[in-house]
Design a protein around this motif. Structure first.
Motif, PDB file in Angstrom:
ATOM      1  N   ASP A 127      40.963  40.109  38.282  1.00  0.00           N
ATOM      2  CA  ASP A 127      40.291  41.395  38.145  1.00  0.00           C
ATOM      3  C   ASP A 127      38.877  41.389  38.712  1.00  0.00           C
ATOM      4  O   ASP A 127      37.934  41.896  38.101  1.00  0.00           O
ATOM      5  CB  ASP A 127      40.284  41.871  36.686  1.00  0.00           C
ATOM      6  CG  ASP A 127      40.401  43.395  36.619  1.00  0.00           C
ATOM      7  OD1 ASP A 127      41.452  43.917  37.024  1.00  0.00           O
ATOM      8  OD2 ASP A 127      39.438  44.061  36.198  1.00  0.00           O
ATOM      9  N   ILE A 128      38.762  40.823  39.875  1.00  0.00           N
ATOM     10  CA  ILE A 128      37.490  40.836  40.596  1.00  0.00           C
ATOM     11  C   ILE A 128      37.803  40.856  42.089  1.00  0.00           C
ATOM     12  O   ILE A 128      38.798  40.269  42.533  1.00  0.00           O
ATOM     13  CB  ILE A 128      36.618  39.605  40.241  1.00  0.00           C
ATOM     14  CG1 ILE A 128      35.204  39.753  40.809  1.00  0.00           C
ATOM     15  CG2 ILE A 128      37.276  38.310  40.683  1.00  0.00           C
ATOM     16  CD1 ILE A 128      34.380  40.820  40.157  1.00  0.00           C
ATOM     17  N   GLY A 129      36.971  41.555  42.830  1.00  0.00           N
ATOM     18  CA  GLY A 129      37.167  41.612  44.268  1.00  0.00           C
ATOM     19  C   GLY A 129      35.856  41.785  44.988  1.00  0.00           C
ATOM     20  O   GLY A 129      34.773  41.702  44.385  1.00  0.00           O
ATOM     21  N   PRO A 130      35.914  42.048  46.291  1.00  0.00           N
ATOM     22  CA  PRO A 130      34.685  42.133  47.090  1.00  0.00           C
ATOM     23  C   PRO A 130      33.870  43.390  46.859  1.00  0.00           C
ATOM     24  O   PRO A 130      32.754  43.480  47.369  1.00  0.00           O
ATOM     25  CB  PRO A 130      35.208  42.076  48.530  1.00  0.00           C
ATOM     26  CG  PRO A 130      36.583  41.536  48.429  1.00  0.00           C
ATOM     27  CD  PRO A 130      37.115  42.015  47.136  1.00  0.00           C
ATOM     28  N   HIS A 131      34.414  44.368  46.126  1.00  0.00           N
ATOM     29  CA  HIS A 131      33.656  45.581  45.820  1.00  0.00           C
ATOM     30  C   HIS A 131      33.651  45.790  44.316  1.00  0.00           C
ATOM     31  O   HIS A 131      34.695  45.772  43.664  1.00  0.00           O
ATOM     32  CB  HIS A 131      34.276  46.802  46.500  1.00  0.00           C
ATOM     33  CG  HIS A 131      33.622  48.096  46.107  1.00  0.00           C
ATOM     34  ND1 HIS A 131      32.413  48.516  46.623  1.00  0.00           N
ATOM     35  CD2 HIS A 131      33.987  49.060  45.222  1.00  0.00           C
ATOM     36  CE1 HIS A 131      32.077  49.669  46.084  1.00  0.00           C
ATOM     37  NE2 HIS A 131      33.009  50.033  45.223  1.00  0.00           N
ATOM     38  N   ILE A 132      32.443  45.972  43.734  1.00  0.00           N
ATOM     39  CA  ILE A 132      32.305  46.222  42.303  1.00  0.00           C
ATOM     40  C   ILE A 132      31.531  47.520  42.125  1.00  0.00           C
ATOM     41  O   ILE A 132      30.376  47.622  42.551  1.00  0.00           O
ATOM     42  CB  ILE A 132      31.556  45.069  41.595  1.00  0.00           C
ATOM     43  CG1 ILE A 132      32.230  43.729  41.878  1.00  0.00           C
ATOM     44  CG2 ILE A 132      31.504  45.326  40.089  1.00  0.00           C
ATOM     45  CD1 ILE A 132      31.457  42.539  41.329  1.00  0.00           C
ATOM     46  N   PRO A 133      32.126  48.517  41.482  1.00  0.00           N
ATOM     47  CA  PRO A 133      31.424  49.789  41.300  1.00  0.00           C
ATOM     48  C   PRO A 133      30.272  49.658  40.308  1.00  0.00           C
ATOM     49  O   PRO A 133      30.365  48.960  39.300  1.00  0.00           O
ATOM     50  CB  PRO A 133      32.514  50.719  40.740  1.00  0.00           C
ATOM     51  CG  PRO A 133      33.807  50.021  40.975  1.00  0.00           C
ATOM     52  CD  PRO A 133      33.498  48.559  40.986  1.00  0.00           C
ATOM     53  N   GLN A 254      48.059  37.560  47.879  1.00  0.00           N
ATOM     54  CA  GLN A 254      49.173  37.967  47.033  1.00  0.00           C
ATOM     55  C   GLN A 254      48.623  38.842  45.912  1.00  0.00           C
ATOM     56  O   GLN A 254      47.492  38.643  45.467  1.00  0.00           O
ATOM     57  CB  GLN A 254      49.867  36.746  46.427  1.00  0.00           C
ATOM     58  CG  GLN A 254      50.522  35.814  47.430  1.00  0.00           C
ATOM     59  CD  GLN A 254      51.235  34.663  46.747  1.00  0.00           C
ATOM     60  OE1 GLN A 254      51.830  34.812  45.689  1.00  0.00           O
ATOM     61  NE2 GLN A 254      51.173  33.497  47.376  1.00  0.00           N
ATOM     62  N   GLY A 255      49.399  39.789  45.452  1.00  0.00           N
ATOM     63  CA  GLY A 255      48.942  40.689  44.412  1.00  0.00           C
ATOM     64  C   GLY A 255      49.809  40.623  43.173  1.00  0.00           C
ATOM     65  O   GLY A 255      51.023  40.450  43.266  1.00  0.00           O
ATOM     66  N   TYR A 256      49.168  40.751  42.017  1.00  0.00           N
ATOM     67  CA  TYR A 256      49.889  40.802  40.751  1.00  0.00           C
ATOM     68  C   TYR A 256      49.138  41.759  39.829  1.00  0.00           C
ATOM     69  O   TYR A 256      47.921  41.616  39.657  1.00  0.00           O
ATOM     70  CB  TYR A 256      49.984  39.412  40.104  1.00  0.00           C
ATOM     71  CG  TYR A 256      50.726  39.410  38.781  1.00  0.00           C
ATOM     72  CD1 TYR A 256      52.114  39.444  38.747  1.00  0.00           C
ATOM     73  CD2 TYR A 256      50.027  39.405  37.576  1.00  0.00           C
ATOM     74  CE1 TYR A 256      52.800  39.459  37.537  1.00  0.00           C
ATOM     75  CE2 TYR A 256      50.706  39.427  36.367  1.00  0.00           C
ATOM     76  CZ  TYR A 256      52.089  39.451  36.355  1.00  0.00           C
ATOM     77  OH  TYR A 256      52.761  39.477  35.156  1.00  0.00           O
ATOM     78  N   VAL A 257      49.856  42.724  39.265  1.00  0.00           N
ATOM     79  CA  VAL A 257      49.249  43.714  38.389  1.00  0.00           C
ATOM     80  C   VAL A 257      49.717  43.482  36.961  1.00  0.00           C
ATOM     81  O   VAL A 257      50.916  43.336  36.704  1.00  0.00           O
ATOM     82  CB  VAL A 257      49.611  45.145  38.830  1.00  0.00           C
ATOM     83  CG1 VAL A 257      49.028  46.169  37.855  1.00  0.00           C
ATOM     84  CG2 VAL A 257      49.095  45.410  40.246  1.00  0.00           C
ATOM     85  N   VAL A 258      48.756  43.439  36.032  1.00  0.00           N
ATOM     86  CA  VAL A 258      49.056  43.283  34.612  1.00  0.00           C
ATOM     87  C   VAL A 258      49.063  44.664  33.976  1.00  0.00           C
ATOM     88  O   VAL A 258      48.024  45.340  33.924  1.00  0.00           O
ATOM     89  CB  VAL A 258      48.017  42.381  33.911  1.00  0.00           C
ATOM     90  CG1 VAL A 258      48.361  42.229  32.422  1.00  0.00           C
ATOM     91  CG2 VAL A 258      47.962  41.013  34.586  1.00  0.00           C
ATOM     92  N   PRO A 271      54.329  36.492  31.235  1.00  0.00           N
ATOM     93  CA  PRO A 271      54.515  36.859  32.645  1.00  0.00           C
ATOM     94  C   PRO A 271      53.300  36.545  33.523  1.00  0.00           C
ATOM     95  O   PRO A 271      53.456  36.060  34.647  1.00  0.00           O
ATOM     96  CB  PRO A 271      54.790  38.366  32.577  1.00  0.00           C
ATOM     97  CG  PRO A 271      55.335  38.594  31.209  1.00  0.00           C
ATOM     98  CD  PRO A 271      54.586  37.639  30.335  1.00  0.00           C
ATOM     99  N   ALA A 272      52.087  36.821  33.023  1.00  0.00           N
ATOM    100  CA  ALA A 272      50.894  36.527  33.816  1.00  0.00           C
ATOM    101  C   ALA A 272      50.733  35.025  34.011  1.00  0.00           C
ATOM    102  O   ALA A 272      50.380  34.561  35.106  1.00  0.00           O
ATOM    103  CB  ALA A 272      49.658  37.116  33.137  1.00  0.00           C
ATOM    104  N   ILE A 273      50.974  34.261  32.952  1.00  0.00           N
ATOM    105  CA  ILE A 273      50.887  32.803  33.070  1.00  0.00           C
ATOM    106  C   ILE A 273      51.892  32.296  34.097  1.00  0.00           C
ATOM    107  O   ILE A 273      51.576  31.436  34.931  1.00  0.00           O
ATOM    108  CB  ILE A 273      51.102  32.142  31.697  1.00  0.00           C
ATOM    109  CG1 ILE A 273      49.885  32.399  30.797  1.00  0.00           C
ATOM    110  CG2 ILE A 273      51.356  30.643  31.841  1.00  0.00           C
ATOM    111  CD1 ILE A 273      50.058  31.922  29.366  1.00  0.00           C
ATOM    112  N   ALA A 274      53.111  32.844  34.070  1.00  0.00           N
ATOM    113  CA  ALA A 274      54.133  32.431  35.030  1.00  0.00           C
ATOM    114  C   ALA A 274      53.719  32.763  36.454  1.00  0.00           C
ATOM    115  O   ALA A 274      53.965  31.970  37.388  1.00  0.00           O
ATOM    116  CB  ALA A 274      55.464  33.098  34.690  1.00  0.00           C
ATOM    117  N   ALA A 275      53.091  33.916  36.653  1.00  0.00           N
ATOM    118  CA  ALA A 275      52.658  34.307  38.000  1.00  0.00           C
ATOM    119  C   ALA A 275      51.580  33.364  38.528  1.00  0.00           C
ATOM    120  O   ALA A 275      51.615  32.942  39.688  1.00  0.00           O
ATOM    121  CB  ALA A 275      52.158  35.743  37.985  1.00  0.00           C
ATOM    122  N   VAL A 276      50.627  33.025  37.664  1.00  0.00           N
ATOM    123  CA  VAL A 276      49.559  32.111  38.077  1.00  0.00           C
ATOM    124  C   VAL A 276      50.142  30.723  38.353  1.00  0.00           C
ATOM    125  O   VAL A 276      49.801  30.076  39.358  1.00  0.00           O
ATOM    126  CB  VAL A 276      48.470  32.037  36.992  1.00  0.00           C
ATOM    127  CG1 VAL A 276      47.462  30.933  37.317  1.00  0.00           C
ATOM    128  CG2 VAL A 276      47.757  33.384  36.870  1.00  0.00           C
TER     129      VAL A 276
END
Length: 283
Positions: A127-133, A254-258, A271-276
């Protein structure tokens, strides 16, 4: 099982201690997990335990948090200082590492992964990327403790956490209790009576409160990253916007949405643990 350890780092003219816990076999491939602004390394216990059969997992408390030393200068609580401390940890490990960074931990991961001869081989950005509002930064800053904030009981502290960290997702009662346990420190009032406070230096808020919030643009830093990236987004996040997430994925991440989470997913659900785990194993 978590094993407590620490590393010393030089910041300015003084050495300080950064605490961490580690899981798994030290001879196994390493994964460093770094928490968000007001959190600590024990947030990653469920993930670390799930990875410990294949990895050596190291979860530090950033300066001013958990069991790490507080810094004398409030304005030192900014990413460049954290990167100094984390670079000492990487030097002490002296081996390639994968990186899991939540929010602030992801910013530090991007900075370190972009450096020449980086030991970081794979990067999970939670939940972090190159743009933060700017609006999201302002909201997050508003959740930080004030110097005098106290809670009479652990139950009161946990109730407070359930409110301000509701965007972490649908956590179980034992998971909330775990977070509360490692988020509390005992303090004494003038009468000697005990109470609980959040387990971080309240001064970590000062760099945010002493500046006018502006959008943060780290796209030039992003362009320097040359490694596999998993971008995790809370479906309702106000910090990692859909447009930013989509651009990251278009650039090769790669993208994963919780689902049912905002900023930032706790990474405590199966599910999130499995994705990581799958990403870290190169699957």
């Amino acid at each position: 099982m978590a094993r407590a350890n620490s590393v010393n780092y030089l910041l300015g003219t003084s050495f300080h201690k950064m605490a961490f816990v580690e899981f798994g076999n030290p001879a196994a491939p390493a994964v460093v997990c770094v928490h968000g602004l007001s959190r600590n390394g024990r947030d990653f216990d469920p993930l670390a335990e799930a990875l410990s059969d294949r990895f050596h997992v190291i979860c530090p408390d950033l300066p001013g948090r958990g069991k790490s030393d507080w810094l004398p200068d409030a304005m030192a609580y900014q990413p460049p200082s954290y990167v100094v401390a984390l670079a000492h940890l990487l030097a002490a490990l002296n081996k390639p590492v994968a990186w899991v960074g939540t929010s602030l931990g992801g910013i530090c991961g991007m900075m370190l992964a972009a450096a020449g001869h980086t030991p970081i081989t794979r990067l999970v950005l939670n939940d972090i990327g190159p743009h933060i509002p700017a609006a999201a930064l302002k909201r997050v800053g508003g959740t930080l403790a004030t110097p005098g904030e106290r809670f009479a009981t652990m139950a009161a502290l946990e109730a407070h956490m359930r409110e301000i960290y509701a965007p972490f997702g649908r956590l179980t009662d034992p998971q909330w209790a775990h977070l509360a346990r490692f988020s509390a420190r005992v303090v004494l009032d003038q009468t000697g009576a005990g109470a609980f406070a959040m387990h971080y230096d309240p001064k970590i808020a000062e760099p945010l409160r002493n500046t006018v919030p502006l959008d943060v643009d780290m796209w030039p830093l992003w362009e320097m990253l040359k490694l596999p990236i998993l971008a995790v987004r809370g479906a309702a996040s106000d910090l990692l916007l859909p447009s930013t997430f989509e651009r990251m994925c278009e650039a090769g991440a790669q993208g994963y949405v919780v689902a049912d989470a905002g900023h930032a997913p706790a990474l405590m659900d199966a599910p999130a643990i499995a994705a990581v785990r799958a990403f870290l194993l190169g699957r």
